[in-house]
Design an enzyme around this catalytic site. Structure first.
Site, PDB file in Angstrom:
ATOM      1  N   ARG A 104      -1.749   1.334  12.641  1.00  0.00           N
ATOM      2  CA  ARG A 104      -1.344   0.021  12.112  1.00  0.00           C
ATOM      3  C   ARG A 104      -0.887  -0.800  13.314  1.00  0.00           C
ATOM      4  NH1 ARG A 104       0.301  -2.072   7.035  1.00  0.00           N
ATOM      5  NH2 ARG A 104       2.082  -3.496   7.107  1.00  0.00           N
ATOM      6  N   HIS A 131      -8.078  -5.217   7.109  1.00  0.00           N
ATOM      7  CA  HIS A 131      -7.208  -4.283   6.365  1.00  0.00           C
ATOM      8  C   HIS A 131      -8.111  -3.541   5.370  1.00  0.00           C
ATOM      9  CE1 HIS A 131      -3.739  -2.404   4.936  1.00  0.00           C
ATOM     10  NE2 HIS A 131      -2.989  -3.441   4.587  1.00  0.00           N
ATOM     11  N   GLN A 134      -6.633  -1.541   2.247  1.00  0.00           N
ATOM     12  CA  GLN A 134      -6.144  -2.430   1.192  1.00  0.00           C
ATOM     13  C   GLN A 134      -7.305  -2.943   0.348  1.00  0.00           C
ATOM     14  OE1 GLN A 134      -2.740  -3.588   0.480  1.00  0.00           O
ATOM     15  NE2 GLN A 134      -3.919  -4.043  -1.366  1.00  0.00           N
ATOM     16  N   ASP A 224      -2.232 -14.039  -0.766  1.00  0.00           N
ATOM     17  CA  ASP A 224      -1.435 -13.267   0.182  1.00  0.00           C
ATOM     18  C   ASP A 224      -0.459 -14.240   0.841  1.00  0.00           C
ATOM     19  OD1 ASP A 224      -0.459 -11.237   1.768  1.00  0.00           O
ATOM     20  OD2 ASP A 224      -2.249 -11.027   2.999  1.00  0.00           O
ATOM     21  N   CYS A 264      -1.527  -8.298  -2.288  1.00  0.00           N
ATOM     22  CA  CYS A 264      -1.419  -7.020  -1.568  1.00  0.00           C
ATOM     23  C   CYS A 264       0.029  -6.656  -1.255  1.00  0.00           C
ATOM     24  CB  CYS A 264      -2.254  -7.060  -0.296  1.00  0.00           C
ATOM     25  SG  CYS A 264      -1.858  -8.423   0.807  1.00  0.00           S
ATOM     26  N   ARG A 292      -3.275   2.325  -3.780  1.00  0.00           N
ATOM     27  CA  ARG A 292      -3.396   2.600  -2.349  1.00  0.00           C
ATOM     28  C   ARG A 292      -3.377   4.113  -2.119  1.00  0.00           C
ATOM     29  NH1 ARG A 292      -1.887  -0.960   1.614  1.00  0.00           N
ATOM     30  NH2 ARG A 292      -2.652   0.726   2.961  1.00  0.00           N
TER      31      ARG A 292
END
Length: 308
Positions: A104, A131, A134, A224, A264, A292
């Site tokens: 990450r 991502h 996700q 988002d 998300c 997830r």
């Protein structure tokens, strides 16, 4: 030694491979609901190499590796990642100790370099470009909700960020139409858009400045944060630019019956979305977050099986 498969963006997966991951995840989720934790990866070790804070990515990956019979190591800055030695040395050494690396990072180039030198699979747990985990979990959730993906429309409202890029790749591969309501300066960059057209020429992508137009035929309305990690200096300017793109009850009223809301998370409540929407009956953000873990179990089981 077999060359490892990596997941840096959804360009790394075919539609058939995504469907296979979904099938495994669906099976494992069904078993999990019955109290079954099938140990498909006994003795496997996952390294979580994080430069950014995390709740969903860290905990979901750690939990799913435990369910699969393996273990994880959370590695922060104490390893000297990116400071004490070259990326080549770091990646070559770490990948001799572990079976998979989840990274990450702030810069996408960091995860690209890790994958270049690592002897085990590398998964992008988030970068400034993409991502993919996700987006896979989001698409898995949409399939759960509607029983299909092909032919649906997803409306993206707001910044053309890393999540939007990954969703565009996934939507194109799986037959979802994507409509983006985004201010012109914050749309996909020309270079990414050109690459997107090459990777998924079948993508049906429409772009508008009008959020109402975007949501009219959408099965899913997705937003988002307006300011992502690393963009804090732009926060005030972004609030002004994106204010007309807030997902609120008035905007959702223009969507068709049965439309769901996705985010998300973490959410900046009162900015990109109001409480009445994210906590309302159309919101599926908690199912989305829970998936997830289930999707990543399918991903790890598929990816590590491919290495044997």
């Amino acid at each position: 030694m077999k060359k490892p498969r990596h997941l840096l963006t959804l360009a790394d997966l075919t539609a058939a491979e995504i469907e296979r991951i979904f099938t495994i995840a669906e099976d494992l989720k069904s078993k999990w609901a019955k109290g079954i934790r099938e140990p498909l990866l006994p003795g496997r070790v996952m390294a979580l190499l994080f430069e950014k804070p995390s709740l969903r990515t860290r905990v979901s990956f750690e939990a799913c590796m435990v369910h699969l019979g393996g273990c994880s190591l959370f590695l922060g800055q104490e390893t000297g990642f990116g400071r004490r030695e070259t990326m080549a040395d770091f990646a070559r050494v770490l990948s001799q100790y572990v079976d998979v690396i989840v990274s990450r990072t702030y810069r996408h180039q960091t995860v690209v370099e890790l994958a270049q030198y690592a002897q085990c699979p590398v998964i992008n747990g988030l970068s400034d470009l993409a991502h993919p985990c996700q987006a896979l979990a989001d698409l898995f959730t949409i399939r759960e909700l509607f029983g299909r993906l092909a032919g649906l429309t997803l409306a993206w409202i707001g910044d053309g960020n890393n999540v939007a890029r990954s969703l565009a790749q996934g939507c194109g591969k799986l037959g979802i139409r994507m409509v983006m309501a985004t201010p012109p300066p914050y749309r996909f960059e020309a270079g990414f858009l050109e690459q997107l057209r090459q990777d998924v020429p079948q993508l049906d992508l429409a772009v508008t400045e009008d959020p109402v137009e975007a949501v009219r035929e959408a099965a899913v309305v997705y937003t988002d944060v307006w300011t992502s990690m690393g963009q804090e200096a732009e926060a005030d300017q972004r609030r002004q630019v994106f204010a007309p793109y807030q997902v609120n009850a008035a905007l959702m009223a223009h969507a068709q019956k049965g439309t769901v809301f996705m985010h998300c998370m973490p959410a900046h409540r009162g900015e990109e979305v109001t409480d009445e929407v994210i906590d309302g009956p159309q919101s599926v953000v908690l199912q989305q977050a829970a998936n997830r873990m289930h999707l990543q179990k399918g991903l790890l089981a598929w990816l590590l099986a491919a290495q044997t």
